[in-house]
Design a protein around this motif. Sequence first.
Motif, PDB file in Angstrom:
ATOM      1  N   ASP A 176       0.805  -1.208   0.000  1.00  0.00           N
ATOM      2  CA  ASP A 176       0.000   0.000   0.000  1.00  0.00           C
ATOM      3  C   ASP A 176       0.845   1.268   0.000  1.00  0.00           C
ATOM      4  O   ASP A 176       0.323   2.358   0.222  1.00  0.00           O
ATOM      5  N   ASP A 177       2.157   1.156  -0.268  1.00  0.00           N
ATOM      6  CA  ASP A 177       2.989   2.346  -0.417  1.00  0.00           C
ATOM      7  C   ASP A 177       2.411   3.336  -1.428  1.00  0.00           C
ATOM      8  O   ASP A 177       2.380   4.535  -1.162  1.00  0.00           O
ATOM      9  N   PRO A 178       1.948   2.872  -2.612  1.00  0.00           N
ATOM     10  CA  PRO A 178       1.431   3.842  -3.589  1.00  0.00           C
ATOM     11  C   PRO A 178       0.256   4.654  -3.064  1.00  0.00           C
ATOM     12  O   PRO A 178       0.170   5.858  -3.317  1.00  0.00           O
ATOM     13  N   SER A 179      -0.667   4.019  -2.341  1.00  0.00           N
ATOM     14  CA  SER A 179      -1.808   4.765  -1.819  1.00  0.00           C
ATOM     15  C   SER A 179      -1.383   5.738  -0.730  1.00  0.00           C
ATOM     16  O   SER A 179      -1.883   6.871  -0.660  1.00  0.00           O
ATOM     17  N   LEU A 180      -0.448   5.310   0.121  1.00  0.00           N
ATOM     18  CA  LEU A 180       0.073   6.230   1.144  1.00  0.00           C
ATOM     19  C   LEU A 180       0.821   7.379   0.502  1.00  0.00           C
ATOM     20  O   LEU A 180       0.707   8.534   0.934  1.00  0.00           O
ATOM     21  N   ALA A 196       0.347   8.636  -2.513  1.00  0.00           N
ATOM     22  CA  ALA A 196      -0.608   9.549  -3.131  1.00  0.00           C
ATOM     23  C   ALA A 196      -1.245  10.460  -2.091  1.00  0.00           C
ATOM     24  O   ALA A 196      -1.411  11.671  -2.314  1.00  0.00           O
ATOM     25  N   ALA A 197      -1.584   9.895  -0.928  1.00  0.00           N
ATOM     26  CA  ALA A 197      -2.171  10.702   0.136  1.00  0.00           C
ATOM     27  C   ALA A 197      -1.164  11.720   0.663  1.00  0.00           C
ATOM     28  O   ALA A 197      -1.502  12.883   0.918  1.00  0.00           O
ATOM     29  N   ALA A 208      -0.331   9.949   6.472  1.00  0.00           N
ATOM     30  CA  ALA A 208       0.107   8.977   5.472  1.00  0.00           C
ATOM     31  C   ALA A 208       1.620   8.997   5.334  1.00  0.00           C
ATOM     32  O   ALA A 208       2.263   7.948   5.240  1.00  0.00           O
TER      33      ALA A 208
END
Length: 200
Positions: free
Chosen positions: A17-21, A23-24, A32
């Motif tokens: 979930d690095d990409p979602s964090l 992006a946040a 994030a």
Amino acid sequence: MPSPARAEPTSADGGDDDPSLLAAAQRGDANAFGQLVMRHQSTVRRQLRHLVRGSDAVADELAQDTFVLAWRRIGEFRGEARLSTWLHRVAYRRYLMHRRSEAGRIETTDESRAGGAADTGATGIDIDVARRLDVERALAGLPEAQRLALFHCFQLDLSHEEAADVLGMPVGTLKSHVARGKARLREALAAWAPARTERP
């Protein structure tokens, strides 16, 4: 800005979930970014401890600075490399700034920790300690470019391309430093090589 110095790492290599964090965080979400810090600070600190030759206090200070800089520049990250590689690059550049400001006088504890030659006994533990100390001394005796190339490739587990990106050198140069460093280590640690048995 989160407080990376107090965060405890939960994963050395980040997570799915690095990409979602990310992006946040790029939208300004400090929580994030704090989670990204917890994921990556362990390897960043490891890198900096190696660069400053074992001074935990200096490494922690530089790690704090690294994540402050990363927070300020998170919007500049475009995903051309892994986030961990980008953070290592930020950390390496912060280290270079520190080294210039200290005019090369970086606090080190390597020599005081390593001491003289190890006097090993008969136990396997003594032999393992002696081998580890010899490896550390051999690494410390390498030219800086070779030492850094080996550390980033083998201890931080970066690819040649990623290590070259972090260190700011062409991939071919990085590979050359790795090859030469490995050759020098083999020579320095020849006494630890398994004895060859002659066939009758």
